[in-house]
Design an enzyme around this catalytic site. Structure first.
Site, PDB file in Angstrom:
ATOM      1  N   GLY A 173       0.840  -1.208   0.000  1.00  0.00           N
ATOM      2  CA  GLY A 173       0.000   0.000   0.000  1.00  0.00           C
ATOM      3  C   GLY A 173       0.864   1.244   0.000  1.00  0.00           C
TER       4      GLY A 173
ATOM      5  N   VAL B 120      -2.332  -7.819  -2.277  1.00  0.00           N
ATOM      6  CA  VAL B 120      -1.945  -8.560  -1.071  1.00  0.00           C
ATOM      7  C   VAL B 120      -2.900  -9.701  -0.724  1.00  0.00           C
ATOM      8  CG1 VAL B 120      -0.644  -6.641  -0.049  1.00  0.00           C
ATOM      9  CG2 VAL B 120      -3.077  -6.939   0.536  1.00  0.00           C
TER      10      VAL B 120
ATOM     11  N   TYR C 264     -14.148  -3.438   9.359  1.00  0.00           N
ATOM     12  CA  TYR C 264     -12.835  -2.803   9.531  1.00  0.00           C
ATOM     13  C   TYR C 264     -12.339  -2.914  10.971  1.00  0.00           C
ATOM     14  CZ  TYR C 264      -9.410   1.061   8.889  1.00  0.00           C
ATOM     15  OH  TYR C 264      -8.279   1.840   8.821  1.00  0.00           O
TER      16      TYR C 264
ATOM     17  N   ALA D  70     -11.192  -6.409  11.649  1.00  0.00           N
ATOM     18  CA  ALA D  70      -9.889  -6.671  11.015  1.00  0.00           C
ATOM     19  C   ALA D  70      -8.761  -5.988  11.780  1.00  0.00           C
ATOM     20  CB  ALA D  70      -9.911  -6.180   9.565  1.00  0.00           C
ATOM     21  N   LYS D  71      -8.988  -4.740  12.180  1.00  0.00           N
ATOM     22  CA  LYS D  71      -7.907  -3.986  12.828  1.00  0.00           C
ATOM     23  C   LYS D  71      -7.610  -4.524  14.234  1.00  0.00           C
ATOM     24  CE  LYS D  71      -6.765  -1.125   9.572  1.00  0.00           C
ATOM     25  NZ  LYS D  71      -5.591  -1.461   8.765  1.00  0.00           N
TER      26      LYS D  71
HETATM   27  P1  NDP Z   1      -4.844   5.015   1.321  1.00  0.00           P
HETATM   28  O1  NDP Z   1      -6.161   4.659   0.741  1.00  0.00           O
HETATM   29  O2  NDP Z   1      -4.304   6.385   1.093  1.00  0.00           O
HETATM   30  O3  NDP Z   1      -3.738   3.950   0.858  1.00  0.00           O
HETATM   31  C1  NDP Z   1      -3.971   2.582   0.927  1.00  0.00           C
HETATM   32  C2  NDP Z   1      -3.299   1.906  -0.242  1.00  0.00           C
HETATM   33  O4  NDP Z   1      -3.519   0.494  -0.157  1.00  0.00           O
HETATM   34  C3  NDP Z   1      -3.864   2.367  -1.606  1.00  0.00           C
HETATM   35  O5  NDP Z   1      -2.833   2.707  -2.490  1.00  0.00           O
HETATM   36  C4  NDP Z   1      -4.614   1.122  -2.068  1.00  0.00           C
HETATM   37  O6  NDP Z   1      -4.661   0.936  -3.469  1.00  0.00           O
HETATM   38  C5  NDP Z   1      -3.787   0.016  -1.442  1.00  0.00           C
HETATM   39  N1  NDP Z   1      -4.503  -1.254  -1.459  1.00  0.00           N
HETATM   40  C6  NDP Z   1      -5.814  -1.491  -1.224  1.00  0.00           C
HETATM   41  N2  NDP Z   1      -6.100  -2.780  -1.379  1.00  0.00           N
HETATM   42  C7  NDP Z   1      -4.945  -3.392  -1.725  1.00  0.00           C
HETATM   43  C8  NDP Z   1      -4.583  -4.723  -2.048  1.00  0.00           C
HETATM   44  N3  NDP Z   1      -5.487  -5.716  -2.019  1.00  0.00           N
HETATM   45  N4  NDP Z   1      -3.301  -4.989  -2.380  1.00  0.00           N
HETATM   46  C9  NDP Z   1      -2.390  -4.007  -2.402  1.00  0.00           C
HETATM   47  N5  NDP Z   1      -2.653  -2.723  -2.121  1.00  0.00           N
HETATM   48  C10 NDP Z   1      -3.928  -2.418  -1.794  1.00  0.00           C
HETATM   49  O7  NDP Z   1      -4.967   4.705   2.889  1.00  0.00           O
HETATM   50  P2  NDP Z   1      -4.133   5.228   4.156  1.00  0.00           P
HETATM   51  O8  NDP Z   1      -2.763   5.593   3.775  1.00  0.00           O
HETATM   52  O9  NDP Z   1      -5.002   6.174   4.872  1.00  0.00           O
HETATM   53  O10 NDP Z   1      -4.111   3.883   5.029  1.00  0.00           O
HETATM   54  C11 NDP Z   1      -2.964   3.042   5.148  1.00  0.00           C
HETATM   55  C12 NDP Z   1      -3.236   2.031   6.240  1.00  0.00           C
HETATM   56  O11 NDP Z   1      -3.447   2.735   7.467  1.00  0.00           O
HETATM   57  C13 NDP Z   1      -4.496   1.199   5.998  1.00  0.00           C
HETATM   58  O12 NDP Z   1      -4.278  -0.112   6.450  1.00  0.00           O
HETATM   59  C14 NDP Z   1      -5.525   1.901   6.850  1.00  0.00           C
HETATM   60  O13 NDP Z   1      -6.553   1.017   7.208  1.00  0.00           O
HETATM   61  C15 NDP Z   1      -4.692   2.348   8.028  1.00  0.00           C
HETATM   62  N6  NDP Z   1      -5.259   3.460   8.783  1.00  0.00           N
HETATM   63  C16 NDP Z   1      -5.525   4.675   8.203  1.00  0.00           C
HETATM   64  C17 NDP Z   1      -6.070   5.693   8.967  1.00  0.00           C
HETATM   65  C18 NDP Z   1      -6.392   7.048   8.403  1.00  0.00           C
HETATM   66  O14 NDP Z   1      -6.960   7.872   9.129  1.00  0.00           O
HETATM   67  N7  NDP Z   1      -6.048   7.353   7.176  1.00  0.00           N
HETATM   68  C19 NDP Z   1      -6.378   5.507  10.389  1.00  0.00           C
HETATM   69  C20 NDP Z   1      -6.058   4.204  10.885  1.00  0.00           C
HETATM   70  C21 NDP Z   1      -5.514   3.214  10.113  1.00  0.00           C
HETATM   71  P3  NDP Z   1      -5.912   1.489  -4.309  1.00  0.00           P
HETATM   72  O15 NDP Z   1      -5.720   2.958  -4.375  1.00  0.00           O
HETATM   73  O16 NDP Z   1      -5.781   0.799  -5.627  1.00  0.00           O
HETATM   74  O17 NDP Z   1      -7.148   1.085  -3.538  1.00  0.00           O
END
Ligand code: NDP
Length: 245
Positions: free
Chosen positions: A12, A58, A148, A151-152
């Protein structure tokens, strides 16, 4: 240059917290592998960092194993795995579909499991490794996020278990649990709720003791700490990065 010559794989990594984490590690000397569902966002992040970009879903075992194989084949080692890939499919329980449930559980739980299982092999061989999984304050419960938050919360249990299993091989496994971080994910939440994103951020900040929302760099800094020698005796822990308790 805490991570000089180390190889750090970030799933990601093409956006948000993953992209900030890649920049942070690269700025401290690591060779970063930026992996994402699609190659183009991964390449955009990797290119200025002189890193390697890999497209990997993933949730797909073959894709994950090929990714780790390529990292070790081309860069010779794997020091740290950071699992940032994530999606949200929020809905109240009575409206949540099987697809909403399956896709979120698959991406976060199965995705992290597949990445950790593939990554432990080269790490165990070298008796060195760091894994950091992205949990969330939603693990504590959050309306509209049955999938979510399950999962978390599960990722915290996974990290604790892997800390026990992999500790004897000098591998630290931890989770970070961010609160409100300004990324595309939180923007999408505002859109779904029909709220202007700027107003959404102001509202969120008013609930946070430190009086501001988080930025991807706030999380990247904690991930980097957990992968550094300063944190070498920390394993199986969850660090909340949310501007308050
Ligand atoms: P973003 O949506 O900005 O980035 C997440 C990335 O993961 C995207 O590029 C997405 O690709 C990619 N992704 C999704 N599904 C898959 C997959 N099956 N295989 C590979 N890549 C994948 O999210 P954030 O940066 O905000 O979040 C990052 C992590 O932090 C996540 O796990 C999120 O749950 C966690 N998080 C975020 C918070 C927030 O406030 N932002 C708070 C708490 C936790 P695509 O664009 O193609 O979907």
């Amino acid at each position: 240059m805490k991570f000089k010559d180390q190889v750090v794989l970030i799933t990601g990594g093409g956006r948000g917290i993953g992209a900030a984490t890649a920049s942070r590690f690269a700025s401290e000397g690591a060779r970063v592998v930026v992996s994402d569902m699609d190659l183009s966002p991964a390449e955009e992040v990797a290119k200025p960092l002189h890193g390697l970009a890999i497209a990997c879903d993933v949730t797909d075992r073959g894709s994950v194993e090929a990714m780790v194989g390529r990292v070790v084949g081309e860069l010779g080692r794997l020091d740290a795995l950071i699992c940032c890939a994530g999606i949200i499919r929020d809905n109240l329980l009575f409206k949540m579909t099987d697809e909403d449930w399956d896709s979120v559980i698959d991406t976060h739980l199965k995705g992290t499991f597949l990445c950790a299982r593939a990554a432990q092999k080269p790490m165990v061989g070298r008796k060195y490794g760091k894994m950091v999984f992205l949990s969330s304050t939603s693990a504590l419960g959050n309306r509209g996020q049955t999938n979510y938050s399950t999962a978390k919360a599960g990722l915290q249990g996974m990290a604790r278990t892997l800390a026990i299993e992999l500790g004897p091989f000098n591998i630290n496994v931890n989770t970070v649990a961010p609160g409100f971080i300004e990324t595309r994910m939180t923007r999408a939440t505002a859109e779904r709720m029909g709220v202007d994103f700027e107003a959404f951020k102001v509202g969120a900040a008013s609930q946070i003791p430190l009086g501001r929302i988080g930025q991807p760099d706030d999380v990247a800094a904690v991930i980097a700490f957990l992968c550094s020698e300063d944190a070498s005796f920390i394993s199986g822990q969850t660090i909340y990065v949310r501007g308050g308790p």
